[in-house]
Design a protein around this motif. Structure first.
Motif, short mmCIF file in Angstrom:
data_model
loop_
_atom_site.label_atom_id
_atom_site.label_comp_id
_atom_site.label_asym_id
_atom_site.label_seq_id
_atom_site.Cartn_x
_atom_site.Cartn_y
_atom_site.Cartn_z
N THR A 14 0.97 -1.14 -0.06
CA THR A 14 -0.01 -0.08 0.10
C THR A 14 0.65 1.43 0.05
OG1 THR A 14 -0.29 -0.09 2.45
CG2 THR A 14 -2.10 -1.07 1.21
N VAL A 74 0.56 4.29 -2.53
CA VAL A 74 0.38 5.57 -2.32
C VAL A 74 1.56 6.30 -3.31
CG1 VAL A 74 0.30 7.58 -0.55
CG2 VAL A 74 -0.44 5.22 -0.11
N ARG A 103 -4.30 15.00 0.83
CA ARG A 103 -3.64 14.24 1.98
C ARG A 103 -2.25 14.92 2.31
NH1 ARG A 103 -3.94 7.81 2.54
NH2 ARG A 103 -1.56 7.47 3.01
N LYS A 104 -1.75 14.76 1.12
CA LYS A 104 -0.17 15.30 1.11
C LYS A 104 -0.20 16.81 1.62
CE LYS A 104 1.76 11.38 0.27
NZ LYS A 104 2.33 10.53 1.49
N GLY A 153 5.31 4.97 10.41
CA GLY A 153 4.59 4.17 9.11
C GLY A 153 4.83 5.23 7.96
N ALA A 154 6.25 5.54 7.66
CA ALA A 154 6.36 6.57 6.64
C ALA A 154 6.39 6.00 5.16
CB ALA A 154 7.96 7.02 6.75
N GLY A 155 6.41 4.84 5.01
CA GLY A 155 6.31 4.21 3.47
C GLY A 155 7.44 5.10 2.69
N ASP A 194 9.15 2.89 10.72
CA ASP A 194 8.25 2.17 10.04
C ASP A 194 8.66 0.74 10.21
OD1 ASP A 194 6.44 1.43 7.94
OD2 ASP A 194 7.43 2.70 6.38
N HIS A 195 7.75 -0.20 9.40
CA HIS A 195 7.99 -1.64 9.41
C HIS A 195 9.37 -1.93 8.80
CE1 HIS A 195 7.54 -5.75 8.61
NE2 HIS A 195 6.64 -5.73 9.46
N THR A 229 9.52 -2.43 4.84
CA THR A 229 9.27 -1.33 4.01
C THR A 229 10.57 -0.38 4.38
OG1 THR A 229 6.91 -1.53 4.48
CG2 THR A 229 7.77 0.61 3.46
N VAL A 288 10.45 -0.25 13.24
CA VAL A 288 9.72 -0.99 14.32
C VAL A 288 8.63 -1.45 13.40
CG1 VAL A 288 8.63 -0.52 16.41
CG2 VAL A 288 10.50 0.78 15.89
N ASP A 289 8.31 -2.67 14.00
CA ASP A 289 7.04 -3.43 13.71
C ASP A 289 6.15 -3.12 14.80
OD1 ASP A 289 4.75 -4.99 13.35
OD2 ASP A 289 6.00 -6.56 12.67
N PHE A 290 5.12 -2.12 14.63
CA PHE A 290 3.96 -1.73 15.82
C PHE A 290 3.38 -2.96 16.05
CE2 PHE A 290 4.46 2.41 13.05
CZ PHE A 290 5.39 2.99 13.78
N GLU A 318 0.20 8.83 8.88
CA GLU A 318 -0.51 9.19 7.60
C GLU A 318 -0.81 7.62 6.89
OE1 GLU A 318 1.64 10.94 4.39
OE2 GLU A 318 0.06 10.90 3.09
N GLY A 319 -2.09 7.39 7.04
CA GLY A 319 -2.33 5.86 6.43
C GLY A 319 -1.97 4.96 7.10
N LEU A 320 -1.88 4.84 8.34
CA LEU A 320 -1.31 3.96 9.12
C LEU A 320 -2.26 3.22 9.98
CD1 LEU A 320 1.27 2.43 10.37
CD2 LEU A 320 1.56 4.59 11.91
C1 LIG Z 1 -0.57 2.99 3.27
S1 LIG Z 1 1.08 3.09 3.70
C2 LIG Z 1 1.31 4.59 4.00
C3 LIG Z 1 2.74 5.08 3.85
C4 LIG Z 1 2.71 6.66 4.00
N1 LIG Z 1 2.49 7.08 5.36
C5 LIG Z 1 1.89 7.27 3.07
O1 LIG Z 1 1.04 7.90 3.14
O2 LIG Z 1 2.50 7.43 1.83
C6 LIG Z 1 0.99 2.15 5.26
C7 LIG Z 1 2.39 2.24 6.01
O3 LIG Z 1 2.28 1.26 7.52
C8 LIG Z 1 3.27 0.93 7.75
N2 LIG Z 1 2.80 -0.47 8.55
C9 LIG Z 1 1.67 -0.93 8.37
N3 LIG Z 1 1.84 -2.02 9.39
C10 LIG Z 1 2.79 -1.76 10.08
C11 LIG Z 1 3.39 -2.33 11.51
N4 LIG Z 1 2.74 -3.39 11.91
N5 LIG Z 1 4.38 -1.85 11.71
C12 LIG Z 1 5.10 -0.66 11.28
N6 LIG Z 1 4.49 -0.21 10.26
C13 LIG Z 1 3.74 -0.78 9.50
C14 LIG Z 1 3.86 0.04 6.13
O4 LIG Z 1 5.11 -0.11 6.38
C15 LIG Z 1 3.41 1.53 5.35
O5 LIG Z 1 4.70 2.20 5.32
#
Ligand SMILES: C[S@@+](CC[C@H](N)C(=O)[O-])C[C@H]1O[C@@H](n2cnc3c(N)ncnc32)[C@H](O)[C@@H]1O
Length: 303
Positions: free
Chosen positions: A9, A13, A83-84, A106-108, A129-130, A133, A156-158, A184-186
């Motif tokens: 995802t 984005v 959103r951005k 969750g910066a992606g 972030d994960h 990713t 970090v895995d949340f 954002e989107g997290l």
């Molecule tokens: C939809 S993307 C959003 C990315 C960015 N924030 C954006 O809006 O462009 C979701 C983000 O959440 C992070 N994410 C999802 N589950 C996660 C977890 N359990 N731990 C850490 N990050 C997580 C993913 O790695 C990804 O970067």
């Protein structure tokens, strides 16, 4: 998230942002430098995205994307641009008001922290972030010479841990700093206990008057987090991507939910409201806005 795999995802984005950057009215909405920086990061992450980018100005491809958007996520391209823009404007306003640290959760493939770090060397920027990713993001940053010195990436895995320990152990992180956090989107991808853990982390690891800017989805009549007008199809697609929605809260309930973790809700807004302000020319509006993912700003005031 799928084990060991970077977020699909997040790439989605970033690709949508690149696509939006090829539409004049949406390109104007995007923060300065966002498209260029995103292109660099995405090109390093995905060969398919590089090929796709070459098609983005072609009529047949734009028609295909238009149909896909109408059938799956009506208003999706406007959503990414609005959103951005909303988050960028808000973050800069909080920094202008004296915050000295930015933490993007969750910066992606988002480029906000990178661009802020470049423009404001006195602001300490973190991306949490994960690990899967973030490993791909690092590859992209390497093509930019590793990124500025005041940008730090923390994996970090949340679902497993709170960023608490990771940031607390980081000598570059100052918990006394007034901070702006971005999710954002997290939150929709995390189970409620993980969302609460994240809120506690924000509260415990920053000075009072710090801000949390985030996006969230509501809850449908079936109790599941809303994923737009084509809920079932989206549920299946998100599941296939290994990133199902897990958390939603209705806007009416949000003040109570946030208060239970010591936050005060300052603002809730959505695309249709932002467009009225940022896109005055209504001929550029989509048939339908993607109002089911909303934006919020909250502040914590520690006693
Ligand atoms: C939809 S993307 C959003 C990315 C960015 N924030 C954006 O809006 O462009 C979701 C983000 O959440 C992070 N994410 C999802 N589950 C996660 C977890 N359990 N731990 C850490 N990050 C997580 C993913 O790695 C990804 O970067």
């Amino acid at each position: 998230m799928r084990a060991g795999k970077s977020s699909r995802t997040a790439l989605g984005v970033a690709r949508a942002l690149l696509y939006a950057s090829r539409s004049p009215h949406l390109a104007d909405l995007l923060p300065d430098g966002a498209a260029d920086r995103t292109r660099t990061l995405v090109f390093a992450a995905s060969r398919a995205a590089r090929v796709e980018y070459g098609w983005m100005d072609r009529g047949w491809y734009r028609a295909l994307v238009g149909v896909n958007e109408r059938l799956l996520v009506p208003g999706g391209m406007h959503h990414v641009a609005l959103r951005k823009r909303f988050l960028d404007d808000r973050v800069r306003a909080v920094l202008d008001a004296g915050a000295t640290r930015l933490v993007v959760l969750g910066a992606g493939f988002d480029t906000l922290a990178l661009r802020v770090a470049e423009a404001r060397p006195s602001v300490t920027c973190f991306e949490v972030d994960h690990p899967a990713t973030q490993a791909v993001k690092r590859k992209g940053l390497a093509t930019l010479g590793g990124g500025p010195e005041n940008l730090h990436l923390v994996p970090v895995d949340f679902a497993e841990a709170s960023p608490e320990e990771a940031l607390a152990a980081d000598p570059r992180s100052d918990d006394a700093a007034r901070t702006v956090f971005v999710a954002e989107g997290l939150l929709m991808y995390l189970a409620e206990p993980a969302v609460r853990k994240l809120l506690r982390f924000v509260r415990n690891r920053s000075a009072p008057e710090s801000r949390l800017l985030f996006t969230f989805v509501g809850v449908g009549p079936d109790g599941r987090p809303r994923a737009g007008p084509y809920q079932r199809t989206m549920d299946v697609l998100l599941k296939l991507a290994g990133e199902p929605f897990r958390f939603g809260v209705e806007p009416d309930d949000l003040p109570r939910f946030l208060a239970s973790e010591g936050f005060h809700l300052e603002t809730v807004t959505r695309d249709s409201e932002l467009a009225a302000e940022l896109l005055p020319d209504r001929s550029t509006w989509p048939n339908r806005f993607l109002d089911w993912e909303m934006y919020a700003a909250a502040v914590h005031r520690r006693e």
